[in-house]
Design a protein around this motif. Structure first.
Motif, mmCIF file in Angstrom:
data_model
loop_
_atom_site.group_PDB
_atom_site.id
_atom_site.type_symbol
_atom_site.label_atom_id
_atom_site.label_comp_id
_atom_site.label_asym_id
_atom_site.label_seq_id
_atom_site.Cartn_x
_atom_site.Cartn_y
_atom_site.Cartn_z
ATOM 1 N N PHE A 170 1.178 -1.295 -0.429
ATOM 2 C CA PHE A 170 -0.243 -0.255 0.022
ATOM 3 C C PHE A 170 0.680 1.121 0.048
ATOM 4 C CE2 PHE A 170 -2.077 -3.238 1.883
ATOM 5 C CZ PHE A 170 -3.346 -3.752 1.115
ATOM 6 N N LEU A 217 -1.863 4.433 -9.269
ATOM 7 C CA LEU A 217 -2.505 3.771 -8.609
ATOM 8 C C LEU A 217 -2.258 3.194 -8.087
ATOM 9 C CD1 LEU A 217 -3.771 2.053 -11.643
ATOM 10 C CD2 LEU A 217 -5.260 3.185 -10.298
ATOM 11 N N HIS A 218 -0.958 3.306 -7.487
ATOM 12 C CA HIS A 218 -0.219 2.851 -5.510
ATOM 13 C C HIS A 218 -0.672 4.176 -4.932
ATOM 14 C CE1 HIS A 218 1.990 -1.133 -7.139
ATOM 15 N NE2 HIS A 218 1.794 -0.250 -8.450
ATOM 16 N N HIS A 227 -3.705 3.645 -3.520
ATOM 17 C CA HIS A 227 -4.172 2.325 -2.846
ATOM 18 C C HIS A 227 -3.394 2.231 -1.863
ATOM 19 C CE1 HIS A 227 -5.223 -1.998 -3.112
ATOM 20 N NE2 HIS A 227 -3.670 -2.321 -2.709
ATOM 21 N N SER A 276 -8.222 2.684 1.491
ATOM 22 C CA SER A 276 -9.571 2.122 0.330
ATOM 23 C C SER A 276 -9.653 1.407 -0.132
ATOM 24 C CB SER A 276 -8.246 2.917 -0.649
ATOM 25 O OG SER A 276 -7.118 2.102 -1.082
ATOM 26 N N ASP A 291 -11.808 0.042 -2.877
ATOM 27 C CA ASP A 291 -10.990 -0.667 -3.897
ATOM 28 C C ASP A 291 -11.751 -1.809 -4.276
ATOM 29 O OD1 ASP A 291 -9.681 1.048 -4.427
ATOM 30 O OD2 ASP A 291 -7.828 0.247 -3.196
ATOM 31 N N ALA A 324 -2.482 -2.503 -6.600
ATOM 32 C CA ALA A 324 -2.849 -1.813 -6.703
ATOM 33 C C ALA A 324 -3.153 -2.124 -8.528
ATOM 34 C CB ALA A 324 -2.242 -0.738 -6.496
#
Length: 427
Positions: A293, A318-319, A322, A326, A330, A383
């Motif tokens: 994460f 995206l990472h 993430h 989240s 997600d 992610a």
């Protein structure tokens, strides 16, 4: 909205008509013919062949060429393996040859684990790289029907295959060089071997299970691990119940022999037994592209070409988003994407049968359901764009069988109510 409703109601209406007139002579003859066909040994290979032909037709639109950088990396490595090498010399002027997922210096090789590329070699040598993926699709279709018949019955097995084959996610991703085509087949073959080991403990089926698990691990480690956890647990439990724990050593030897490919691959590519090409590529180019994460702020050792920067920055974003916080969001958006990729458009009405099917699972199918759920949970640690449902292809046969079991449950309820109505006073 009308089409999904029709898709939901039409099968029930047809079932109701069949139940009402099931004693009609013509229907009795038809039923006997269908029963023979459903029990035929030719049904699984015929279904497998249809799956392969359908996917070949879909793939032929792209002329069987790699369409995504990942696919190109797998095919490149297969061509290197076909030359009897683990890697090739670095490209001259490497900046002109940079591509994602591939080293162009200090050697030429793919970063990906070797299981997929090794299997692609026969097709590459024959001049038709798509041969093995299509063969695996054939095997997957065959196994869905064969395993479905063992766990349920011919009707459910056939309908499961039909629902699985026509899923949009499969049309998007199966006809490709993605490694998931291999792991889908390995999961299905592994479940077959595990169930056979449970019913009739034989060394060869246990070794086959070990081979499936180990090859999945050297193809897609996280996906292989998800499969290994329930499969190994059940295999050991069954061996202990039958007093055959000693047989486990043969499976372990085979599994270790396959997994030993990884340190060998690492040594002959990166020069170090413990450093895989994937870990080296990540450290060199994308230190943040790992399970976990947030974003690792470690700077890359080598910059990617400018023309790849927008795509790389998109993945990095995206990472960044993430995080542990989240995860609920997600999970929801990924489930929505999976729903759209499996119960898309005209198939939307089938989701009701899926919900019903959750109440009709046998103990053997519950294990498969747990594995499918574990796969989804495992990839929550990574992610990726929600629409990239590729990572969940191994779970789709389970989604298909649950959907068909829900339909069978609805038909059973319909039959019971029609019989009660027919026996009511004055009927």
């Amino acid at each position: 909205m009308l089409v999904p409703v029709i898709v939901f109601l039409a099968p029930l209406i047809i079932a109701a008509i069949a139940i009402r007139y099931e004693q009609h002579a013509a229907l009795v003859r038809l039923s006997r013919f269908v029963d023979v066909a459903l029990a035929s040994r030719w049904l699984p290979p015929v279904c497998g062949l249809i799956s392969a032909l359908v996917m070949a037709w879909v793939w032929s639109g792209a002329h069987f060429i790699p369409n995504v950088a990942d696919e190109s990396a797998y095919v490149l490595q297969a061509k290197i393996f076909a030359r009897g090498a683990w890697s090739l010399a670095a490209r001259p002027l490497p900046e002109f040859f940079e591509q994602m997922h591939v080293f162009v210096t200090p050697f030429l090789a793919s970063k990906y684990f070797p299981g997929e590329s090794i299997l692609l070699v026969p097709g590459v040598v024959a001049g038709f790289a798509a041969f093995v993926p299509l063969l695996q699709i054939f095997g997957s279709g065959l196994l869905i029907v064969a395993l479905g018949r063992r766990l349920t019955n011919g009707w459910i097995a056939l309908l499961t295959w039909a629902v699985w084959t026509t899923a949009r996610a499969n049309f998007r991703f199966l006809p490709s060089y993605f490694s998931e085509t291999t792991t889908v087949f390995l999961w299905l073959l592994g479940w077959w071997a595990l169930y056979d080991w449970h019913l009739r403990p034989r060394r060869r089926t246990l070794i086959l299970l070990s081979l499936c698990i180990a090859w999945a691990l050297i193809t897609r480690p996280l996906t292989g691990l998800v499969f290994a956890v329930p499969a190994v647990s059940l295999a050991v439990w069954s061996a202990r119940r039958h007093g055959l724990l000693g047989e486990i050593r043969y499976a372990v030897l085979v599994g270790v022999a396959v997994i030993a490919i990884i340190p060998l691959w690492s040594r002959l590519t990166t020069g170090h037994w413990s450093q895989t090409p994937q870990s080296l590529y990540t450290r060199t180019y994308l230190p943040w592209d790992v399970i976990g994460f947030g974003v690792d702020s470690t700077p890359p050792l080598r910059a990617m070409p400018a023309n790849q920067t927008p795509e790389i920055e998109g993945f990095k974003a995206l990472h960044e988003s993430h995080t542990v916080g989240s995860l609920p969001h997600d999970a929801v958006v990924r489930l929505i994407s999976l729903d759209r990729d499996f119960f898309t458009g005209w198939r939307a009405g089938l989701v009701v049968y899926f919900a019903l099917g959750l109440f009709a699972l046998s103990p053997a199918l519950v294990i498969g359901g747990i594995a499918a759920l574990l796969l989804f949970v495992a990839y929550l640690s990574y992610a990726h764009p929600p629409f990239w449902t590729l990572y969940y292809l191994e779970a789709l046969p389970m989604v298909a069988v649950i959907t068909v079991l829900g339909f069978a449950l609805a038909v059973k309820w319909l039959r019971r109510n029609m019989e009660q109505s027919g026996e009511s006073p004055g009927s």
